[in-house]
Design a protein around this motif. Structure first.
Motif, PDB file in Angstrom:
ATOM      1  N   UNK A  89       0.850  -1.191   0.000  1.00  0.00           N
ATOM      2  CA  UNK A  89       0.000   0.000   0.000  1.00  0.00           C
ATOM      3  C   UNK A  89       0.888   1.243   0.000  1.00  0.00           C
ATOM      4  N   UNK A  90       0.289   2.374  -0.336  1.00  0.00           N
ATOM      5  CA  UNK A  90       0.987   3.658  -0.301  1.00  0.00           C
ATOM      6  C   UNK A  90       0.118   4.674   0.415  1.00  0.00           C
ATOM      7  N   UNK A  91       0.671   5.292   1.434  1.00  0.00           N
ATOM      8  CA  UNK A  91       0.020   6.410   2.120  1.00  0.00           C
ATOM      9  C   UNK A  91       1.001   7.574   2.108  1.00  0.00           C
ATOM     10  N   UNK A  92       0.971   8.367   1.056  1.00  0.00           N
ATOM     11  CA  UNK A  92       1.981   9.408   0.869  1.00  0.00           C
ATOM     12  C   UNK A  92       1.816  10.573   1.830  1.00  0.00           C
ATOM     13  N   UNK A  93       2.901  11.317   1.946  1.00  0.00           N
ATOM     14  CA  UNK A  93       2.884  12.519   2.768  1.00  0.00           C
ATOM     15  C   UNK A  93       4.281  12.925   3.157  1.00  0.00           C
ATOM     16  N   UNK A  94       4.498  14.218   3.422  1.00  0.00           N
ATOM     17  CA  UNK A  94       5.823  14.688   3.842  1.00  0.00           C
ATOM     18  C   UNK A  94       6.149  14.180   5.238  1.00  0.00           C
ATOM     19  N   UNK A  95       7.408  13.859   5.468  1.00  0.00           N
ATOM     20  CA  UNK A  95       7.802  13.249   6.729  1.00  0.00           C
ATOM     21  C   UNK A  95       7.632  14.183   7.927  1.00  0.00           C
ATOM     22  N   UNK A  99       1.404  11.362   9.795  1.00  0.00           N
ATOM     23  CA  UNK A  99       0.777  10.743  10.961  1.00  0.00           C
ATOM     24  C   UNK A  99       1.420   9.397  11.248  1.00  0.00           C
ATOM     25  N   UNK A 100       1.679   9.142  12.517  1.00  0.00           N
ATOM     26  CA  UNK A 100       2.306   7.874  12.894  1.00  0.00           C
ATOM     27  C   UNK A 100       1.448   6.693  12.463  1.00  0.00           C
ATOM     28  N   UNK A 101       0.140   6.898  12.411  1.00  0.00           N
ATOM     29  CA  UNK A 101      -0.764   5.821  11.976  1.00  0.00           C
ATOM     30  C   UNK A 101      -0.503   5.443  10.516  1.00  0.00           C
TER      31      UNK A 101
END
Length: 258
Positions: A89-95, A99-101
């Protein structure tokens, strides 16, 4: 006799309903294997399997009980000879504000899932004294993909897990290798390539001059899982048309700047 033959072998593909997963099912089935599709949604696994004359079962690779239940089904068929770890799966976002989830969810599927399935189906192979694991990682395992959360760390973990499995299980007759795709056209990535300018720009970045296909990945997995690759263990094949070799070409150099 064909150069590669999986007659009498049971091949399990996680994420079997996706673009690369379906190509894996088709490729192994064409070479005589009994193929089993595992997917988070049972109905999609069954549909993908039905399309190629195989078996399909629901399986959440991040859940031990779900994996063990799927392994029980396959044990009744004779036990796995090949496992293709393709689910992801991919849950993109800037580090900086991911979200830790989202971080944990990706690692749970992309990395823990590979471990759980390798462990469960690997035990079936060990009992036979032979088998092959092929893990689908990514070019992102060695080339960090920005704004993609835990994707690169997880895929790097998969590559190292494969090497550890190769070391520990090689003496037991079980090999473990990695296929790392670059740019690939799949149902998931198809919206990117609907923009012809984006497609052309991406193609220009690949020395081979085209975007990869799911079949390209399946062809590599088939080889790695076959007896023709019996002395290949603990390796990673990056299937990217040469994209990962272009870094230094992007660095300005007097007399050679585009």
């Amino acid at each position: 006799m064909s150069w590669i033959d999986f007659t009498g072998k049971i091949v399990v593909v996680t994420g079997g309903s996706g673009g690369i997963g379906r190509a894996m099912l088709d490729a192994f089935k064409a070479l005589g294997a009994t193929v089993v599709a595992l997917d988070y949604r049972a109905e999609e696994a069954e549909a993908a399997a039905h399309a190629v004359g195989g078996y399909g079962f629901g399986c959440d690779v991040s859940d031990l009980r779900s994996v063990e239940a799927a392994a029980d089904h396959i044990a009744k068929l004779g036990g796995a000879d090949v496992l293709v770890n393709n689910a992801g799966i991919l849950r993109p976002g800037p580090l900086e504000d991911l979200a830790i989830e989202d971080w944990q969810a990706m690692l749970k599927v992309n990395l823990d899932g590979c471990f759980l399935t390798a462990q469960s189906f690997g035990q079936q192979m060990i009992s036979k004294g032979a088998g092959a694991l092929v893990h689908v990682a990514s070019i992102s395992a060695s080339q960090p993909q920005p704004f993609s959360g835990a994707y690169s760390p997880g895929k790097a973990g998969v590559a190292m897990l494969s090497r550890a499995l190769a070391y520990e299980w090689g003496p037991k007759g079980v090999r473990s290798n990695v296929v790392s795709p670059g740019l690939v056209l799949t149902p998931m990535s198809e919206p990117f390539y609907a923009n012809l300018e984006v497609k052309a720009a991406r193609e220009r970045r690949v020395p081979t001059g085209r975007i990869g296909t799911a079949q390209d990945m399946a062809n590599t997995a088939v080889f790695l899982a076959s007896a023709r690759a019996s002395y290949i263990n603990g390796q990673e094949i990056v299937v990217d048309g040469g994209l990962s070799q272009t870094l230094m070409g992007s660095v300005p150099r007097p007399g050679y700047t585009e």
